[in-house]
Design a protein around this motif. Sequence first.
Motif, mmCIF file in Angstrom:
data_model
loop_
_atom_site.group_PDB
_atom_site.id
_atom_site.type_symbol
_atom_site.label_atom_id
_atom_site.label_comp_id
_atom_site.label_asym_id
_atom_site.label_seq_id
_atom_site.Cartn_x
_atom_site.Cartn_y
_atom_site.Cartn_z
ATOM 1 N N VAL A 123 0.857 -1.191 0.000
ATOM 2 C CA VAL A 123 0.000 0.000 0.000
ATOM 3 C C VAL A 123 0.891 1.238 0.000
ATOM 4 O O VAL A 123 1.773 1.383 0.837
ATOM 5 C CB VAL A 123 -0.952 0.016 1.220
ATOM 6 N N GLU A 124 0.677 2.088 -0.998
ATOM 7 C CA GLU A 124 1.487 3.311 -1.147
ATOM 8 C C GLU A 124 0.580 4.530 -1.185
ATOM 9 O O GLU A 124 -0.606 4.420 -1.449
ATOM 10 C CB GLU A 124 2.250 3.276 -2.483
ATOM 11 N N ARG A 125 1.208 5.685 -0.997
ATOM 12 C CA ARG A 125 0.541 6.965 -1.226
ATOM 13 C C ARG A 125 1.269 7.699 -2.335
ATOM 14 O O ARG A 125 2.494 7.637 -2.427
ATOM 15 C CB ARG A 125 0.576 7.832 0.030
ATOM 16 N N THR A 126 0.495 8.417 -3.165
ATOM 17 C CA THR A 126 1.099 9.223 -4.226
ATOM 18 C C THR A 126 0.428 10.584 -4.270
ATOM 19 O O THR A 126 -0.706 10.726 -3.815
ATOM 20 C CB THR A 126 0.981 8.488 -5.590
ATOM 21 N N LEU A 127 1.147 11.579 -4.769
ATOM 22 C CA LEU A 127 0.550 12.909 -4.898
ATOM 23 C C LEU A 127 0.025 13.096 -6.315
ATOM 24 O O LEU A 127 0.747 12.892 -7.291
ATOM 25 C CB LEU A 127 1.558 14.019 -4.588
ATOM 26 N N SER A 128 -1.229 13.529 -6.397
ATOM 27 C CA SER A 128 -1.849 13.863 -7.683
ATOM 28 C C SER A 128 -2.095 15.363 -7.748
ATOM 29 O O SER A 128 -2.485 15.978 -6.756
ATOM 30 C CB SER A 128 -3.190 13.129 -7.802
ATOM 31 N N ILE A 129 -1.845 15.944 -8.906
ATOM 32 C CA ILE A 129 -2.269 17.339 -9.153
ATOM 33 C C ILE A 129 -3.125 17.354 -10.420
ATOM 34 O O ILE A 129 -2.714 16.812 -11.455
ATOM 35 C CB ILE A 129 -1.080 18.294 -9.358
ATOM 36 N N ILE A 130 -4.300 17.962 -10.319
ATOM 37 C CA ILE A 130 -5.072 18.301 -11.516
ATOM 38 C C ILE A 130 -4.605 19.701 -11.902
ATOM 39 O O ILE A 130 -4.739 20.660 -11.136
ATOM 40 C CB ILE A 130 -6.590 18.220 -11.266
ATOM 41 N N LYS A 131 -3.960 19.788 -13.067
ATOM 42 C CA LYS A 131 -3.234 21.001 -13.461
ATOM 43 C C LYS A 131 -4.186 22.107 -13.949
ATOM 44 O O LYS A 131 -5.354 21.846 -14.251
ATOM 45 C CB LYS A 131 -2.210 20.637 -14.545
ATOM 46 N N PRO A 132 -3.666 23.352 -14.064
ATOM 47 C CA PRO A 132 -4.543 24.487 -14.404
ATOM 48 C C PRO A 132 -5.353 24.296 -15.694
ATOM 49 O O PRO A 132 -6.502 24.744 -15.765
ATOM 50 C CB PRO A 132 -3.554 25.660 -14.554
ATOM 51 N N ASP A 133 -4.790 23.635 -16.699
ATOM 52 C CA ASP A 133 -5.543 23.483 -17.965
ATOM 53 C C ASP A 133 -6.822 22.681 -17.760
ATOM 54 O O ASP A 133 -7.848 22.958 -18.392
ATOM 55 C CB ASP A 133 -4.671 22.804 -19.039
ATOM 56 N N ALA A 134 -6.778 21.696 -16.845
ATOM 57 C CA ALA A 134 -7.938 20.839 -16.598
ATOM 58 C C ALA A 134 -8.932 21.500 -15.648
ATOM 59 O O ALA A 134 -10.145 21.413 -15.848
ATOM 60 C CB ALA A 134 -7.480 19.492 -16.043
ATOM 61 N N VAL A 135 -8.430 22.191 -14.617
ATOM 62 C CA VAL A 135 -9.340 22.887 -13.696
ATOM 63 C C VAL A 135 -10.110 23.956 -14.472
ATOM 64 O O VAL A 135 -11.326 24.089 -14.347
ATOM 65 C CB VAL A 135 -8.559 23.522 -12.518
ATOM 66 N N GLN A 136 -9.388 24.668 -15.341
ATOM 67 C CA GLN A 136 -9.998 25.755 -16.113
ATOM 68 C C GLN A 136 -11.105 25.250 -17.040
ATOM 69 O O GLN A 136 -12.089 25.941 -17.285
ATOM 70 C CB GLN A 136 -8.886 26.439 -16.912
ATOM 71 N N ASN A 144 -13.127 22.808 -16.328
ATOM 72 C CA ASN A 144 -14.168 22.129 -15.523
ATOM 73 C C ASN A 144 -14.082 20.606 -15.576
ATOM 74 O O ASN A 144 -15.110 19.924 -15.613
ATOM 75 C CB ASN A 144 -15.575 22.560 -15.975
ATOM 76 N N LEU A 145 -12.845 20.080 -15.564
ATOM 77 C CA LEU A 145 -12.669 18.628 -15.672
ATOM 78 C C LEU A 145 -12.363 17.949 -14.335
ATOM 79 O O LEU A 145 -12.090 16.744 -14.304
ATOM 80 C CB LEU A 145 -11.546 18.322 -16.677
ATOM 81 N N VAL A 146 -12.427 18.713 -13.223
ATOM 82 C CA VAL A 146 -12.058 18.133 -11.918
ATOM 83 C C VAL A 146 -12.896 16.895 -11.604
ATOM 84 O O VAL A 146 -12.359 15.843 -11.247
ATOM 85 C CB VAL A 146 -12.199 19.185 -10.787
ATOM 86 N N GLY A 147 -14.218 17.026 -11.758
ATOM 87 C CA GLY A 147 -15.104 15.906 -11.416
ATOM 88 C C GLY A 147 -14.817 14.670 -12.254
ATOM 89 O O GLY A 147 -14.714 13.557 -11.727
ATOM 90 N N GLU A 148 -14.657 14.865 -13.562
ATOM 91 C CA GLU A 148 -14.417 13.710 -14.442
ATOM 92 C C GLU A 148 -13.090 13.025 -14.127
ATOM 93 O O GLU A 148 -12.982 11.798 -14.185
ATOM 94 C CB GLU A 148 -14.431 14.146 -15.912
ATOM 95 N N ILE A 149 -12.064 13.831 -13.814
ATOM 96 C CA ILE A 149 -10.753 13.232 -13.507
ATOM 97 C C ILE A 149 -10.807 12.504 -12.169
ATOM 98 O O ILE A 149 -10.310 11.373 -12.046
ATOM 99 C CB ILE A 149 -9.642 14.299 -13.573
ATOM 100 N N LEU A 150 -11.444 13.106 -11.155
ATOM 101 C CA LEU A 150 -11.550 12.415 -9.858
ATOM 102 C C LEU A 150 -12.366 11.120 -10.008
ATOM 103 O O LEU A 150 -12.064 10.116 -9.362
ATOM 104 C CB LEU A 150 -12.164 13.332 -8.797
ATOM 105 N N THR A 151 -13.363 11.136 -10.868
ATOM 106 C CA THR A 151 -14.144 9.913 -11.116
ATOM 107 C C THR A 151 -13.260 8.821 -11.713
ATOM 108 O O THR A 151 -13.316 7.661 -11.283
ATOM 109 C CB THR A 151 -15.334 10.215 -12.058
ATOM 110 N N MET A 152 -12.422 9.184 -12.690
ATOM 111 C CA MET A 152 -11.518 8.182 -13.282
ATOM 112 C C MET A 152 -10.582 7.620 -12.224
ATOM 113 O O MET A 152 -10.308 6.415 -12.188
ATOM 114 C CB MET A 152 -10.712 8.801 -14.434
ATOM 115 N N ILE A 153 -10.082 8.490 -11.343
ATOM 116 C CA ILE A 153 -9.178 8.061 -10.267
ATOM 117 C C ILE A 153 -9.898 7.069 -9.348
ATOM 118 O O ILE A 153 -9.374 5.990 -9.025
ATOM 119 C CB ILE A 153 -8.679 9.296 -9.481
#
Length: 139
Positions: free
Chosen positions: A2-15, A17-26
């Motif tokens: 079991v590991e932890r990793t850091l994810s960033i949704i970058k400015p191009d995706a936040v701008q 409105n893709l936050v929800g779709e990306i978090l869903t894929m995750i």
Amino acid sequence: MVERTLSIIKPDAVQRNLVGEILTMIQKAGLKIVALKMLYLTKKQAEGFYKVHQDKPFFDSLTDFMSSGPIVVSVLEGENAIENYRKLMGATNPENAEEGTIRKKFALDIEKNSVHGSDSIENAKTEIAYFFNELEIVG
Ligand code: RTP
Ligand code: MG
């Protein structure tokens, strides 16, 4: 393991409105979100985060981009989370990213590639500590 990793949704995706779709894929990939917040980095903070790349030709452009708008940072946990999340992200250059990956679906180009993920256990520790203290990560 079991590991932890850091994810960033970058400015191009936040701008876009893709936050929800990306978090869903995750989440659909079985990665568990154990910390989450939105930030708007200064140029200095972006340079601090990406200092491993300070000698690369793309450093100035990358840190301009990463400080150009809000980002969403999260800590993801799971078996082999580091490698699994990098597989889900796809290749750095979206032209080389496989079908079904986040970058294939959303990335605009090699820089505006929508997501970041840690690339080793050691870097994950440093990157998570850059944004979160232990109290902000659920056990
Ligand atoms: P990341 O660190 O963001 O998860 O991406 P990565 O491991 O796939 O790529 P890396 O080599 O660590 O590069 C970090 C970020 O810098 C931008 N980049 N631009 N213009 C270029 O040639 C170039 N190469 C990389 C991308 O935003 C890349 O994700
Ligand atoms: Mg990297």
